[in-house]
Design an enzyme around this catalytic site. Sequence first.
Site, PDB file in Angstrom:
ATOM      1  N   TRP A  89       0.867  -1.178   0.000  1.00 40.21           N
ATOM      2  CA  TRP A  89       0.000   0.000   0.000  1.00 40.21           C
ATOM      3  C   TRP A  89       0.907   1.232   0.000  1.00 40.21           C
ATOM      4  O   TRP A  89       1.853   1.310   0.792  1.00 40.21           O
ATOM      5  CB  TRP A  89      -0.887  -0.037   1.239  1.00 40.21           C
ATOM      6  CG  TRP A  89      -1.824   1.138   1.386  1.00 40.21           C
ATOM      7  CD1 TRP A  89      -2.622   1.681   0.423  1.00 40.21           C
ATOM      8  CD2 TRP A  89      -2.055   1.885   2.594  1.00 40.21           C
ATOM      9  NE1 TRP A  89      -3.353   2.725   0.946  1.00 40.21           N
ATOM     10  CE2 TRP A  89      -3.016   2.872   2.277  1.00 40.21           C
ATOM     11  CE3 TRP A  89      -1.551   1.820   3.890  1.00 40.21           C
ATOM     12  CZ2 TRP A  89      -3.487   3.780   3.210  1.00 40.21           C
ATOM     13  CZ3 TRP A  89      -2.020   2.725   4.830  1.00 40.21           C
ATOM     14  CH2 TRP A  89      -2.980   3.693   4.495  1.00 40.21           C
TER      15      TRP A  89
ATOM     16  N   ASP B 267      -0.941  -5.578   9.267  1.00 36.48           N
ATOM     17  CA  ASP B 267      -1.900  -4.580   8.838  1.00 36.48           C
ATOM     18  C   ASP B 267      -3.187  -5.321   8.516  1.00 36.48           C
ATOM     19  O   ASP B 267      -3.218  -6.137   7.594  1.00 36.48           O
ATOM     20  CB  ASP B 267      -1.371  -3.850   7.595  1.00 36.48           C
ATOM     21  CG  ASP B 267      -2.273  -2.691   7.205  1.00 36.48           C
ATOM     22  OD1 ASP B 267      -3.355  -2.550   7.812  1.00 36.48           O
ATOM     23  OD2 ASP B 267      -1.902  -1.934   6.302  1.00 36.48           O
TER      24      ASP B 267
ATOM     25  N   LYS C 124     -13.427  -0.972   5.822  1.00 43.65           N
ATOM     26  CA  LYS C 124     -14.009  -1.777   4.758  1.00 43.65           C
ATOM     27  C   LYS C 124     -14.975  -2.832   5.279  1.00 43.65           C
ATOM     28  O   LYS C 124     -16.061  -2.990   4.758  1.00 43.65           O
ATOM     29  CB  LYS C 124     -12.900  -2.385   3.905  1.00 43.65           C
ATOM     30  CG  LYS C 124     -12.272  -1.338   2.994  1.00 43.65           C
ATOM     31  CD  LYS C 124     -10.782  -1.468   2.841  1.00 43.65           C
ATOM     32  CE  LYS C 124     -10.073  -0.474   3.732  1.00 43.65           C
ATOM     33  NZ  LYS C 124      -8.624  -0.514   3.614  1.00 43.65           N
TER      34      LYS C 124
HETATM   35  N1  PLA Z   1      -3.706  -0.562   5.114  1.00 42.65           N
HETATM   36  C1  PLA Z   1      -3.954  -0.954   3.860  1.00 42.65           C
HETATM   37  C2  PLA Z   1      -3.213  -2.123   3.310  1.00 42.65           C
HETATM   38  C3  PLA Z   1      -4.906  -0.263   3.072  1.00 42.65           C
HETATM   39  O1  PLA Z   1      -5.135  -0.658   1.835  1.00 42.65           O
HETATM   40  C4  PLA Z   1      -5.584   0.853   3.627  1.00 42.65           C
HETATM   41  C5  PLA Z   1      -6.583   1.633   2.820  1.00 42.65           C
HETATM   42  C6  PLA Z   1      -5.283   1.210   4.952  1.00 42.65           C
HETATM   43  C7  PLA Z   1      -4.338   0.478   5.665  1.00 42.65           C
HETATM   44  C8  PLA Z   1      -5.898   2.373   5.658  1.00 42.65           C
HETATM   45  O2  PLA Z   1      -7.239   2.363   5.751  1.00 42.65           O
HETATM   46  P1  PLA Z   1      -8.031   3.253   6.801  1.00 42.65           P
HETATM   47  O3  PLA Z   1      -7.072   4.192   7.451  1.00 42.65           O
HETATM   48  O4  PLA Z   1      -9.051   3.964   6.009  1.00 42.65           O
HETATM   49  O5  PLA Z   1      -8.600   2.276   7.763  1.00 42.65           O
HETATM   50  N2  PLA Z   1      -6.415   1.646   1.431  1.00 42.65           N
HETATM   51  C9  PLA Z   1      -7.397   2.253   0.512  1.00 42.65           C
HETATM   52  C10 PLA Z   1      -7.646   3.713   0.819  1.00 42.65           C
HETATM   53  C11 PLA Z   1      -8.720   1.539   0.617  1.00 42.65           C
HETATM   54  C12 PLA Z   1      -6.458   4.580   1.004  1.00 42.65           C
HETATM   55  O6  PLA Z   1      -5.499   4.511   0.225  1.00 42.65           O
HETATM   56  O7  PLA Z   1      -6.503   5.355   1.965  1.00 42.65           O
HETATM   57  C13 PLA Z   1      -6.851   2.070  -0.918  1.00 42.65           C
HETATM   58  O8  PLA Z   1      -7.557   2.393  -1.874  1.00 42.65           O
HETATM   59  O9  PLA Z   1      -5.725   1.538  -1.060  1.00 42.65           O
END
Ligand code: PLA
Length: 390
Positions: free
Chosen positions: A134, A215, A236
């Site tokens: 991510w 995570d 989610k």
């Molecule tokens: N960890 C991972 C692996 C994630 O994909 C995301 C969110 C988070 C943590 C953090 O989510 P939260 O703080 O909202 O609980 N990833 C998203 C959104 C869904 C983003 O980038 O913020 C994504 O589209 O990758």
Amino acid sequence: MDSVFAAIVQAPEDPILGVTVAYNKDQSPVKLNLGVGAYRTEEGKPLVLNVVRKAEQLLVNDQSRVKEYLPILGLAEFNKLSAKLILGDDSPAIQENRVATAQCLSGTGSLRVGAEFLAKHYHERTIYIPQPSWGNHLKVFTMAGLSVKTYGYYDPTTLGLNFQGLLEDLGAAPAGAVVLLHACAHNPTGVDPTVEQWEQIRQLIRSKGLLPFFDSAYQGFASDGGECFIAQSYAKNMGLYGERVGALSIVCKAADVAGRVESQLKLVIRPMYSNPPIHGASIASTILKNSDMYNEWKIELKAMADRIISMRKQLFDALTAKGTPGDWSHIVKQIGMFTFTGLNSDQVAFMTKEYHIYMTSDGRISMAGLSSSTVPHLADAIHAAVTRAS
Ligand code: PLA
């Protein structure tokens, strides 16, 4: 007179959330946002779970509820329920009071608080994250003062797990190094280790004295008695995105250690944001503590997951029917919200320009943003992107 900030340069948009910014500016009626991982219904609408509406109604009707500050660590009941949800009801770590949990601002906040704690109290400042991961991981951990390295994870030639690379890189990591693991549904690749591979990873981590930082959620792994960090998000699985509901749990070897860890977590959090918000965590604990609502939640969660699986199948079938060159079976094999398509940034840019389809430039598409009515449009776009150059 010039502003004292005149020299400030324009910052780029975020690679993921910026996709939504660009999408919002597009006037086309056929535009489609497959960037951020946010669930949409078959009608393309955001979804508030019925069980969440129900919990909110209960909270609103409860006149005894007040708006006082929560403690620094948040809602105690929520923390207990969250630790139970991730570690299991019968977890020895919970029974022996070895878990320190803090309600944090969703997954990101939980990661950040955990990282700040590590930077302040842990002897090894290096954290290994998967390649790729991510996009925000690198920034969260760097900003907290950790030094980020990567370990092999994804093999673009097989579109699968680079297990050999993973074992080699973690095997070469310094003793004590922190290892970030996506508990399940790896973002962006949709590729997870098998149960047997997880066991091998677990053994390697324990034998080298590495410190796992999960995570999200993976029940079972964290119950081997060893210490670990877990960042949980309800964004989610409960659809509580904007409510920012999450928890950081630190599993320790003894209750007295957990107690001291908890006291130090408070010192990390107090100057950051003082204490977390009350509403979202109250919704989550209302659901988690009531067995009827808990079961209802699981049914709604499964319906979301099933719809995503059906989108995978429909997209795969559509590309197969069109005879789009290439093997697209990874669309149905990958797990979670995303398909890591293998499309390159030029092809993505083409799809956005010509088809008004928005996705991250690494070729990741959020399957949760797709519906039966938009699958043909996406299949047309992928087909055109793939056949255009050749
Ligand atoms: N960890 C991972 C692996 C994630 O994909 C995301 C969110 C988070 C943590 C953090 O989510 P939260 O703080 O909202 O609980 N990833 C998203 C959104 C869904 C983003 O980038 O913020 C994504 O589209 O990758």
